[in-house]
Design a protein around this motif. Structure first.
Motif, PDB file in Angstrom:
ATOM      1  N   ALA A   1     -18.798   6.598  19.657  1.00  0.00           N
ATOM      2  CA  ALA A   1     -19.486   6.770  18.373  1.00  0.00           C
ATOM      3  C   ALA A   1     -19.423   8.242  17.960  1.00  0.00           C
ATOM      4  CB  ALA A   1     -20.927   6.301  18.490  1.00  0.00           C
ATOM      5  N   GLN A   2     -19.621   9.133  18.933  1.00  0.00           N
ATOM      6  CA  GLN A   2     -19.535  10.571  18.625  1.00  0.00           C
ATOM      7  C   GLN A   2     -18.121  10.925  18.170  1.00  0.00           C
ATOM      8  OE1 GLN A   2     -20.630  11.843  22.512  1.00  0.00           O
ATOM      9  NE2 GLN A   2     -22.812  11.951  22.060  1.00  0.00           N
ATOM     10  N   LEU A   3     -17.145  10.393  18.874  1.00  0.00           N
ATOM     11  CA  LEU A   3     -15.746  10.695  18.533  1.00  0.00           C
ATOM     12  C   LEU A   3     -15.391  10.186  17.142  1.00  0.00           C
ATOM     13  CD1 LEU A   3     -14.001   9.922  21.939  1.00  0.00           C
ATOM     14  CD2 LEU A   3     -13.993  12.113  20.752  1.00  0.00           C
ATOM     15  N   ARG A   4     -15.919   9.012  16.810  1.00  0.00           N
ATOM     16  CA  ARG A   4     -15.606   8.461  15.493  1.00  0.00           C
ATOM     17  C   ARG A   4     -16.164   9.353  14.390  1.00  0.00           C
ATOM     18  NH1 ARG A   4     -17.633   2.568  15.765  1.00  0.00           N
ATOM     19  NH2 ARG A   4     -18.710   3.509  17.499  1.00  0.00           N
ATOM     20  N   LEU A   5     -17.374   9.872  14.606  1.00  0.00           N
ATOM     21  CA  LEU A   5     -17.963  10.773  13.600  1.00  0.00           C
ATOM     22  C   LEU A   5     -17.087  12.007  13.422  1.00  0.00           C
ATOM     23  CD1 LEU A   5     -21.741  10.567  14.561  1.00  0.00           C
ATOM     24  CD2 LEU A   5     -20.678   9.770  12.446  1.00  0.00           C
ATOM     25  N   LEU A   6     -16.621  12.554  14.538  1.00  0.00           N
ATOM     26  CA  LEU A   6     -15.780  13.754  14.467  1.00  0.00           C
ATOM     27  C   LEU A   6     -14.445  13.452  13.806  1.00  0.00           C
ATOM     28  CD1 LEU A   6     -16.652  15.035  18.012  1.00  0.00           C
ATOM     29  CD2 LEU A   6     -17.087  16.284  15.891  1.00  0.00           C
ATOM     30  N   LEU A   7     -13.874  12.316  14.148  1.00  0.00           N
ATOM     31  CA  LEU A   7     -12.587  11.948  13.536  1.00  0.00           C
ATOM     32  C   LEU A   7     -12.733  11.716  12.044  1.00  0.00           C
ATOM     33  CD1 LEU A   7     -11.105   9.510  16.196  1.00  0.00           C
ATOM     34  CD2 LEU A   7     -10.079  11.651  15.429  1.00  0.00           C
ATOM     35  N   ARG A   8     -13.835  11.127  11.650  1.00  0.00           N
ATOM     36  CA  ARG A   8     -14.059  10.872  10.230  1.00  0.00           C
ATOM     37  C   ARG A   8     -14.173  12.188   9.456  1.00  0.00           C
ATOM     38  NH1 ARG A   8     -11.697   6.816  10.105  1.00  0.00           N
ATOM     39  NH2 ARG A   8     -12.570   4.732  10.337  1.00  0.00           N
ATOM     40  N   GLU A   9     -14.650  13.222  10.148  1.00  0.00           N
ATOM     41  CA  GLU A   9     -14.738  14.540   9.507  1.00  0.00           C
ATOM     42  C   GLU A   9     -13.359  15.169   9.368  1.00  0.00           C
ATOM     43  OE1 GLU A   9     -17.255  17.466  11.328  1.00  0.00           O
ATOM     44  OE2 GLU A   9     -18.952  16.098  11.346  1.00  0.00           O
ATOM     45  N   THR A  10     -12.578  15.108  10.441  1.00  0.00           N
ATOM     46  CA  THR A  10     -11.315  15.839  10.455  1.00  0.00           C
ATOM     47  C   THR A  10     -10.155  15.071   9.844  1.00  0.00           C
ATOM     48  OG1 THR A  10     -10.878  15.051  12.689  1.00  0.00           O
ATOM     49  CG2 THR A  10     -11.913  17.213  12.489  1.00  0.00           C
ATOM     50  N   GLN A  11     -10.136  13.773  10.010  1.00  0.00           N
ATOM     51  CA  GLN A  11      -9.053  12.981   9.416  1.00  0.00           C
ATOM     52  C   GLN A  11      -9.596  11.624   8.986  1.00  0.00           C
ATOM     53  OE1 GLN A  11      -6.023  12.151  12.438  1.00  0.00           O
ATOM     54  NE2 GLN A  11      -7.075  13.633  13.714  1.00  0.00           N
TER      55      GLN A  11
END
Ligand SMILES: Nc1nc2c(ncn2[C@@H]2O[C@H](COP(=O)(O)OP(=O)(O)OP(=O)(O)O)[C@@H](O)[C@H]2O)c(=O)[nH]1
Length: 299
Positions: A169-179
């Motif tokens: 879930a944390q990774l998805r939030l970060l990915l949604r920010e960057t790409q």
């Protein structure tokens, strides 16, 4: 390096270590212990890489744009489809089975997997829907997440480890920010370990729905549903629907799991109950949850 250790530093470090690779470019099973020297180097890398978690989001990237830093930078066709290797990145907490999955996806069984020129990923040629594609599978991303350039991100957790589920879930939030445009597939691995399961299919599916991404449950060890995952990833990387042509999302719902024989049998028997009132007791008995195994539904 800051001297003050933030409260969530352990969490940040854990986030980061999911993106690291061993410092040697050779292929290594995740279960093989690293030499101490390499472990120290890996720890240093983890701390260095924590900068990206503090909010320095990288450039926004469209799914079909590629990093100029990479030698194998593909060009983009007129239709917007990548004309080059399709890059699939596996991300997730340590020990969830990324290396096992990478080998399964890259055709390790036939010994056809190979490592690309940078030693970063497995290069493999696959045929999906009668079309051949070259794919590169990044087992684990060693640089910061904002530098990740790929056509599809596969976020892996272990269904037997709730913490690994939260990491995705944390990774998805970060990915949604960057790409924000890169398709994501959420993957629950180790589905064979029924009795030690900590994350249910339902909550994983809800989480995937929240982030508008696909959810598949697999077992890399048993090579169960790995082909399906590969095909979905390739179709998404091509900019297509993840499902086989002529199949709808509804056909494939249920975390990629079709209805089990047990639940089909229960449904069939329950449908008999209204017609035979004396059978109600049987229906009631069948609906009772087993006390010896709380997770029969996953079978
Ligand atoms: N039961 C079961 N075990 C699995 C499965 N997939 C991987 N494992 C085991 O889980 C352990 C960790 O697997 P790895 O593939 O090394 O995990 P990883 O995510 O690459 O780990 P790191 O390299 O540390 O990041 C190994 O002992 C694997 O054999 C699975 O589907 N089922």
């Amino acid at each position: 390096m800051p001297t003050d250790v933030p409260e969530d530093s352990e969490e940040n470090a854990a986030k980061c270590d999911s993106m690291t690779l061993p410092s040697t470019p050779t292929v290594r099973r995740g279960s093989t212990p690293l030499p101490i020297k390499h472990q120290l180097r890996r720890e240093e890398a983890v701390h260095d890489e924590c900068d990206w978690t503090s909010g320095a989001a990288g450039p926004s990237v469209s799914p079909n744009s590629f990093s100029p830093a990479l030698d194998d930078t593909p060009t983009v066709t007129v239709e917007g489809r990548p004309d080059g290797p399709l890059r699939i990145a596996l991300l997730g907490q340590n020990g969830v089975g990324k290396s096992s999955l990478a080998l399964a996806l890259a055709g390790d069984m036939d010994r056809t997997a190979s490592v690309d020129s940078d030693g970063e990923g497995y290069v493999h040629t696959v045929t999906v829907d009668d079309e051949e594609s070259t794919i590169i599978i990044y087992d684990n991303w060693r640089q910061d997440l904002s530098a990740l350039q790929c056509e599809v991100c596969v976020l892996v957790f272990s269904v037997t480890d709730r913490r690994s589920f939260h990491r995705t879930a944390q990774l998805r939030l970060l990915l949604r920010e960057t790409q924000p445009q890169t398709p994501i597939i959420l993957v629950g691995n180790k589905s064979d370990l029924v009795r030690t399961r900590e994350v249910t299919s339902q909550e994983a599916m809800s989480s995937a729905a929240l982030f508008n991404c696909l959810y598949l449950e697999i077992s890399a060890s048993l090579d169960h549903r790995t082909v399906e995952l590969l095909e979905c990833a390739v179709r998404l990387a091509r900019g297509q629907s993840p499902w086989p042509p002529g199949t709808s999302a509804e056909d494939m719902s249920g975390g990629g799991q079709r209805e089990s024989i047990t639940s089909r049998a229960k449904r069939f028997l329950s449908s008999l109950v209204p017609r035979y009132p004396r059978e109600r007791e049987v229906g009631k008995f069948l609906r009772q949850k087993s006390r010896s195994c709380h997770d029969l539904g996953a079978l």
